[in-house]
Design a protein around this motif. Structure first.
Motif, short mmCIF file in Angstrom:
data_model
loop_
_atom_site.label_atom_id
_atom_site.label_comp_id
_atom_site.label_asym_id
_atom_site.label_seq_id
_atom_site.Cartn_x
_atom_site.Cartn_y
_atom_site.Cartn_z
N ALA A 102 -4.91 -4.35 16.08
CA ALA A 102 -4.66 -5.79 16.24
C ALA A 102 -5.63 -6.61 15.39
O ALA A 102 -5.22 -7.55 14.70
N VAL A 103 -6.92 -6.26 15.44
CA VAL A 103 -7.91 -7.01 14.66
C VAL A 103 -7.70 -6.78 13.17
O VAL A 103 -7.77 -7.72 12.37
N ASP A 104 -7.42 -5.54 12.79
CA ASP A 104 -7.14 -5.26 11.39
C ASP A 104 -5.90 -6.03 10.92
O ASP A 104 -5.85 -6.53 9.80
N GLY A 105 -4.91 -6.15 11.81
CA GLY A 105 -3.71 -6.90 11.47
C GLY A 105 -4.00 -8.38 11.24
O GLY A 105 -3.40 -9.01 10.36
N ILE A 117 -13.50 -12.17 16.65
CA ILE A 117 -14.02 -10.85 16.31
C ILE A 117 -13.63 -10.46 14.88
O ILE A 117 -14.39 -9.76 14.19
N ALA A 118 -12.48 -10.91 14.42
CA ALA A 118 -11.94 -10.47 13.13
C ALA A 118 -12.93 -10.62 11.97
O ALA A 118 -13.08 -9.70 11.16
N PRO A 119 -13.64 -11.76 11.83
CA PRO A 119 -14.60 -11.85 10.71
C PRO A 119 -15.71 -10.81 10.79
O PRO A 119 -16.16 -10.30 9.75
N LEU A 120 -16.15 -10.48 12.00
CA LEU A 120 -17.17 -9.43 12.14
C LEU A 120 -16.58 -8.07 11.79
O LEU A 120 -17.24 -7.25 11.14
N TYR A 121 -15.35 -7.84 12.21
CA TYR A 121 -14.69 -6.57 11.92
C TYR A 121 -14.48 -6.40 10.42
O TYR A 121 -14.49 -5.28 9.91
N ALA A 122 -14.29 -7.52 9.72
CA ALA A 122 -14.08 -7.45 8.28
C ALA A 122 -15.29 -6.88 7.55
O ALA A 122 -15.15 -6.31 6.46
N LEU A 123 -16.48 -7.02 8.15
CA LEU A 123 -17.69 -6.50 7.52
C LEU A 123 -17.70 -4.97 7.52
O LEU A 123 -18.12 -4.35 6.54
N HIS A 161 -4.88 -9.15 7.92
CA HIS A 161 -3.74 -9.10 6.99
C HIS A 161 -2.67 -10.13 7.36
O HIS A 161 -1.56 -10.10 6.82
N GLY A 162 -2.99 -11.01 8.32
CA GLY A 162 -2.08 -12.09 8.65
C GLY A 162 -0.93 -11.72 9.55
O GLY A 162 0.12 -12.38 9.53
N ARG A 163 -1.08 -10.68 10.38
CA ARG A 163 0.02 -10.30 11.27
C ARG A 163 -0.48 -10.15 12.71
O ARG A 163 -1.63 -9.79 12.96
N LEU A 164 0.41 -10.43 13.65
CA LEU A 164 0.12 -10.31 15.08
C LEU A 164 0.74 -9.07 15.70
O LEU A 164 0.34 -8.65 16.78
#
Length: 689
Positions: free
Chosen positions: A59-62, A89-95, A65-68
C-alpha cells in the motif's frame, strides 16, 4: 526548626536535569533496537505468517506510484481500513523501500509512548523515579511487545499519540490535545470511538475549558467517522470486506448488532469476561484480562475512570467471535494499551494518596508549582515500594508470558515458542531464498504468507489464501482467478495455508495452474515453486506405482490404500534433503484430508525430528484422485539444521483431519499396522556438514 531545603530540581521538575532525560532516551532506544532486531530476524527467516506486513508495504509503495489499489488485499486499501497515516509514512518509506522499514518505524513509534507516560507521571506524581519506573513498565508490558512483533499495523502508531493527547487533556492544553488526537485519528477508523470517549471525559467538572475541548474532540471524532463510513467505504469497498460478520452472534449488520447490545447490557457485560457455552474462549478472555493488567502491577484498576476511555476498544474486540481478538498476542490491544498505561499512572497517584504527606515548606510548594508538578511530595518509602512492585510485576510477567523471555506456552490461544528461528526454520531459509531468486522478474505472483513481503514492489501479487478459500478476506464475495501469473510460491504446510483448505481448494488451484501454464520447478519439504512451462518440471504427485509394490496394501479408514515406498537417498547432511517416494490408491469415497507424519528415529529409539503435512501438497489431495488408480508422491524431507550425525530410521504414519477434528488413521486389522510403530521406509545416515 528551620524549614527544610527544597529538593533537587530533578526530584520535582520534568526535564530540568539531563539525567532523567538520558535514562528515558536510553529506554526508548533500547526498546526500539531490541524489537527491531526481532523484526529483522522474523523477516530474514520468513516467520511472518499473515499478510498484514505485505499488504501495508504494498500500500505504501503504491502511494509512491500514485495508486491506492493493493492486489494483496484485492481492493483499494482506504475501503478496508481508514489508515490515512500511510500518506505520512510514504515519504519515510521512500528513503528505504523495504518492508522492514515499516517494522522499525512501528517499534520506534511504540517506544515513543514512554515519553508522554513519563510526562503524565511527572505531572501527576511529581517524582522522577516513579515517572521513570512507569515509563519502564509501559515498555515492558507484554501486550505492547506482542502487538509490535505481530506484522505491521497502522493502529499501533496511534498508541503514543493517544497517550500524548490524554496528557495534554489533563494539562488543559487544547492545542496539544487536538494535535495528538488528530494524528491518532489518521491511524484507523476505530480511533474515533476512543476520541469520542475523551470528549466525554473532557466534560468532567474539574477540567479547564471543558466544553470547548469536548466539542472539539467530538467534532474530530465525528468527522473521522463520516470520512470512513460516508466517503471512503462507499467509494472503495464493494463487498470485499464485511467486518460486521464478526458480530454475527449479535446481529446480521453492524446496526442490528449495536441495537442488540444496547438492549442487553447484562449480556454485554458477561461477554466482556466470558463466552457462555464456550469454555475455552471463556478462559482465553479471562487470561486476556490477567495478561493485560498484571504486568502493570494491577495499578490501572485503581483508576477506573481512565479505563472507561478504552471501553469502546474492549467492546469492539471482546464482543466479536474471533478468539484472536480476545488475547494480547495480536494488534488488537493498540487502543487499549494507551489508556491502560495512562490508568496505571493515575492509579499510582490514587494509591500514593494514602501515603502522601503535606508539601511542607512554602518554598517546596512554590518550587513544585513553578515546575508544573504536584504540590504534594511522595513518601519515599511508599514511592520505593510502588517502584519495586511495578518493576517486579513487569519482569515476572515477561518471564512468565512475555514476548522476550518466555516460551509463550502460557497462552491458550497459542503463540510461537520464542522469537528466534527453530532448527527447522533455519534449515528452510536457504530454500526460501533460492526459490525467491527463481521467481520471474515480470508478471503476477501468487504467494503464501511468508513469501508475500518479498514481492510488495510489484503491482500484481496475490495472497494464496484468497484462492484457496475462493473469497476475499472477511467476505462472501468470490475472489476472481488472476491472469498473467508467472509464479506460485508457497509453504503448503504453513498453518494459515493448511487451515484455508476446503473441498474446492484443489480444483480451484488446478484451474489456476492450468490457465497460466504453471508447472513445479523447485521443491524442498513443503516449499514449492511453480513457474511457466519451459523449465524442467519436477515430479511431485504423478500417476504410477513404486518399483516395489508387491507388498499387500494397507488400507486406512476404508478410503486410502498405502501400496509401497522407496527411500531414494541414503545419506544427507543437516539442513539437506532426503528424497522419498510413497505410493497410494484411493479405494473409497474420501471425506477427509489425509496427512503423512514423517519421523526420524535414532538408533536408541529416540524421536529426533517429526514433520506433519498434507498428502498431495494440498494441490493433489486424495479426494480428487481417480478411484483405484495408482498415485506416487515424491517428497524431499528437509533435515533440521541441528540434527546430529548418525543413522536414523525414516518412519511414516498416516493421519487425518477434517471439520470434526482429526487423529491417527485406522488401518485394516489384517495389515498388522500399528500407529505407534508406523511404517519404516528405510534408514538414512546423517553426515557432518
Amino acid at each position: 526548626m528551620a524549614p527544610s531545603a527544597a529538593p533537587p530540581v530533578a526530584m520535582v521538575g520534568g526535564w530540568r536535569s539531563p539525567r532523567p532525560a538520558l535514562v528515558l532516551a536510553a529506554m526508548v532506544m533500547a526498546y526500539t533496537v531490541v524489537y527491531s532486531a526481532f523484526d529483522v530476524i522474523a523477516y530474514r527467516y520468513y516467520l511472518y505468517t499473515d499478510f498484514d506486513l505485505a499488504l501495508f508495504a504494498q500500500a505504501v509503495d503504491g502511494l509512491l506510484h500514485g495508486r491506492l489499489f493493493t492486489s494483496i488485499r484485492g481492493m483499494a486499501w482506504p475501503g478496508d481500513h481508514s489508515s490515512l497515516v500511510l500518506f505520512l509514512i510514504a515519504p519515510l518509506y521512500a528513503l528505504v523501500r523495504h518492508p522492514v522499514t515499516l517494522l522499525v518505524l512501528q517499534s520506534a513509534a511504540q517506544a515513543l509512548g514512554a515519553l508522554p507516560i513519563y510526562a503524565l507521571a511527572r505531572r501527576e506524581l511529581g517524582h522522577t523515579g516513579l515517572a521513570l519506573t512507569l515509563a519502564a513498565v509501559y515498555l515492558l508490558q507484554p501486550a505492547l511487545g506482542y502487538a509490535d512483533l505481530f506484522e505491521f499495523h497502522p493502529e499501533l502508531l496511534a498508541t503514543a499519540p493517544l497517550i500524548a493527547a490524554f496528557y495534554f487533556l489533563r494539562c488543559g492544553r487544547l492545542g496539544g490535545t487536538l494535535l495528538w488526537a488528530g494524528l491518532a485519528l489518521l491511524c484507523r477508523e476505530d480511533v474515533a470511538l476512543v476520541v469520542f470517549m475523551m470528549a466525554l471525559y473532557a466534560l468532567l467538572p474539574w477540567r479547564t475549558g471543558r466544553l470547548r475541548t469536548a466539542l472539539a474532540l467530538a467534532a474530530m471524532a465525528a468527522a473521522s467517522a463520516f470520512l470512513t463510513w460516508g466517503v471512503l467505504r462507499p467509494a472503495f469497498s464493494h463487498g470485499e470486506a464485511e467486518y460486521a460478520r464478526i458480530y454475527g452472534r449479535w446481529g446480521d449488520t453492524l446496526g442490528a448488532a449495536a441495537l442488540h447490545m444496547l438492549r442487553d447490557p447484562i449480556g454485554v457485560a458477561v461477554q466482556l469476561v466470558s463466552t457462555p457455552g464456550v469454555p475455552r474462549d471463556t478462559l482465553v478472555k479471562q487470561q486476556f484480562h490477567l495478561t493485560l493488567f498484571l504486568p502493570l502491577g494491577l495499578l490501572p484498576l485503581l483508576s477506573p475512570l481512565t479505563l472507561v476511555l478504552a471501553l469502546p476498544a474492549f467492546l469492539e474486540h471482546l464482543l466479536s467471535y474471533r478468539i484472536a481478538q480476545h488475547t494480547i498476542l495480536c494488534q488488537y490491544t493498540a487502543l487499549q494499551t494507551s489508556f491502560v498505561s495512562a490508568a496505571a499512572v493515575l492509579g499510582t497517584r490514587n494509591l500514593l494518596r494514602l501515603f502522601t504527606r503535606g508539601a511542607g515548606s512554602g518554598a517546596r510548594a512554590a518550587t513544585a508549582a513553578a515546575l508544573g508538578a504536584s504540590p504534594d511530595t511522595v513518601d519515599p518509602r511508599a514511592a520505593g515500594a510502588v517502584m519495586a512492585w511495578g518493576i517486579l510485576a513487569s519482569v515476572v510477567c515477561q518471564l512468565w508470558f512475555g514476548p522476550l523471555l518466555s516460551s509463550g506456552r502460557f497462552f491458550l490461544a497459542g503463540t510461537r515458542d520464542g522469537h528466534f528461528p527453530t532448527a527447522e526454520e533455519r534449515a528452510l531459509k536457504p530454500y526460501h531464498d533460492r526459490m525467491v531468486r527463481r521467481v520471474p522478474r515480470h508478471g503476477a505472483v501468487v504467494a503464501g504468507f511468508e513469501f508475500l513481503s518479498r514481492f510488495t514492489g510489484r503491482d500484481s501479487v496475490h495472497s494464496l489464501h484468497h484462492l484457496m478459500r475462493g473469497t476475499y478476506t472477511f467476505s462472501r464475495r468470490a475472489y476472481p482467478l488472476p491472469a498473467g501469473v508467472t509464479a506460485l510460491i508457497a509453504n503448503m504446510a504453513a498453518i494459515n495455508i493448511v487451515t484455508s483448505v476446503e473441498p474446492e481448494t484443489a480444483p480451484r488451484l488446478q484451474r489456476l495452474l492450468n490457465a497460466n501454464g504453471l508447472v513445479p520447478v523447485d521443491e524442498a519439504g513443503d516449499l514449492v515453486l511453480f513457474t511457466r512451462a519451459g523449465r524442467p518440471a519436477l515430479e511431485l504427485v504423478t500417476a504410477g506405482s513404486c518399483p516395489d509394490d508387491s507388498l499387500p496394501p494397507i488400507v486406512f479408514d476404508h478410503e486410502l490404500a498405502f501400496t509401497g515406498a522407496a527411500l531414494v537417498d541414503s545419506t544427507a547432511r543437516p539442513g539437506g534433503t532426503v528424497t522419498l517416494a510413497t505410493c497410494w490408491r484411493r479405494v473409497g469415497e474420501v471425506d477427509r484430508v489425509f496427512q503423512t507424519r514423517l519421523d526420524l528415529v535414532d538408533a536408541s529409539g529416540r524421536l529426533a525430528q517429526s514433520h506433519v503435512r498434507d498428502l498431495g501438497y494440498g494441490l493433489w489431495p486424495a479426494h480428487i484422485w481417480l478411484a483405484g488408480a495408482p498415485v506416487r508422491e515424491t517428497y524431499r524431507l528437509v533435515l533440521d539444521a541441528d540434527l546430529g550425525q548418525g543413522d536414523y530410521d525414516v518412519v511414516l504414519r498416516v493421519q487425518w483431519r477434517g471439520q470434526g477434528g482429526g487423529g491417527m488413521s485406522a488401518a485394516d486389522e489384517a495389515s498388522g499396522y500399528a500407529p505407534e510403530r508406523g511404517i519404516t521406509l528405510g534408514r538414512v545416515r546423517v553426515t557432518p556438514r
